[in-house]
Write an enzyme that holds these catalytic residues in place. Structure first.
Site, mmCIF file in Angstrom:
data_model
loop_
_atom_site.group_PDB
_atom_site.id
_atom_site.type_symbol
_atom_site.label_atom_id
_atom_site.label_comp_id
_atom_site.label_asym_id
_atom_site.label_seq_id
_atom_site.Cartn_x
_atom_site.Cartn_y
_atom_site.Cartn_z
ATOM 1 N N GLY A 47 0.787 -1.228 0.000
ATOM 2 C CA GLY A 47 0.000 0.000 0.000
ATOM 3 C C GLY A 47 0.818 1.276 0.000
ATOM 4 C CG HIS A 48 4.101 3.800 1.872
ATOM 5 N ND1 HIS A 48 5.372 4.251 1.624
ATOM 6 C CD2 HIS A 48 3.482 4.813 2.517
ATOM 7 C CE1 HIS A 48 5.525 5.466 2.115
ATOM 8 N NE2 HIS A 48 4.386 5.831 2.661
ATOM 9 C CG PHE A 49 2.980 5.479 -2.254
ATOM 10 C CD1 PHE A 49 1.897 5.915 -1.505
ATOM 11 C CD2 PHE A 49 4.241 5.967 -1.961
ATOM 12 C CE1 PHE A 49 2.082 6.860 -0.500
ATOM 13 C CE2 PHE A 49 4.425 6.902 -0.963
ATOM 14 C CZ PHE A 49 3.354 7.350 -0.225
#
Length: 140
Positions: A47-49
């Site tokens: 999720g990052h990124f």
């Protein structure tokens, strides 16, 4: 030098939050140099990124703290204790850290009064500073 098996005997951290793979130099109770191999398999990269993976700055700071904690917790009087953040000062992020990078982390104790201390920490990738700052901690 400490491998991950030795580090697991010193630090209370476990997967997915153990962020140091090896200690390459140590002066117990004073300073340490450690390595974190950053891989695409790290859970935070989901999720990052997406499409542009960058290691979160707070996790770089945590990795610096864990290297410092190995140095402090190696001291006989602190063995078996747990280190906690008490503050973070003057932290600066200079470059992004990506999968495939190897973080070289240096920490050095600045002061220690009882169970409260301060350390200077710097993280490098390929000889360039990616993060630096002062970490305050309490040992319980």
């Amino acid at each position: 030098m400490y491998d991950v098996t030795s580090i697991l005997q010193i630090l209370p951290h476990r997967y997915p939050f153990l962020l140091v793979d090896r200690i390459i130099e140590i002066e117990e109770g004073k300073k340490a140099k450690g390595i974190k191999n950053v891989t695409i398999n790290e859970p935070f990269f989901q999720g990052h990124f997406p499409g542009n993976p960058v290691m979160p700055g707070v996790l770089i700071v945590e990795a610096m703290a864990q290297v410092g904690a190995v140095a402090i917790l190696s001291k006989e009087e602190f063995k078996g204790k747990t280190p906690f953040f008490a503050g973070i000062d003057k932290v600066r992020f200079k470059k992004v850290v990506r999968p495939g990078d190897v973080l070289l982390i240096e920490t050095e104790l600045i002061s220690l009064k009882g169970y409260i201390g301060k350390a200077k920490a710097t993280a490098y990738v390929e000889g360039e500073v990616v993060c630096e700052g002062e970490l305050l901690f309490a040992i319980k």
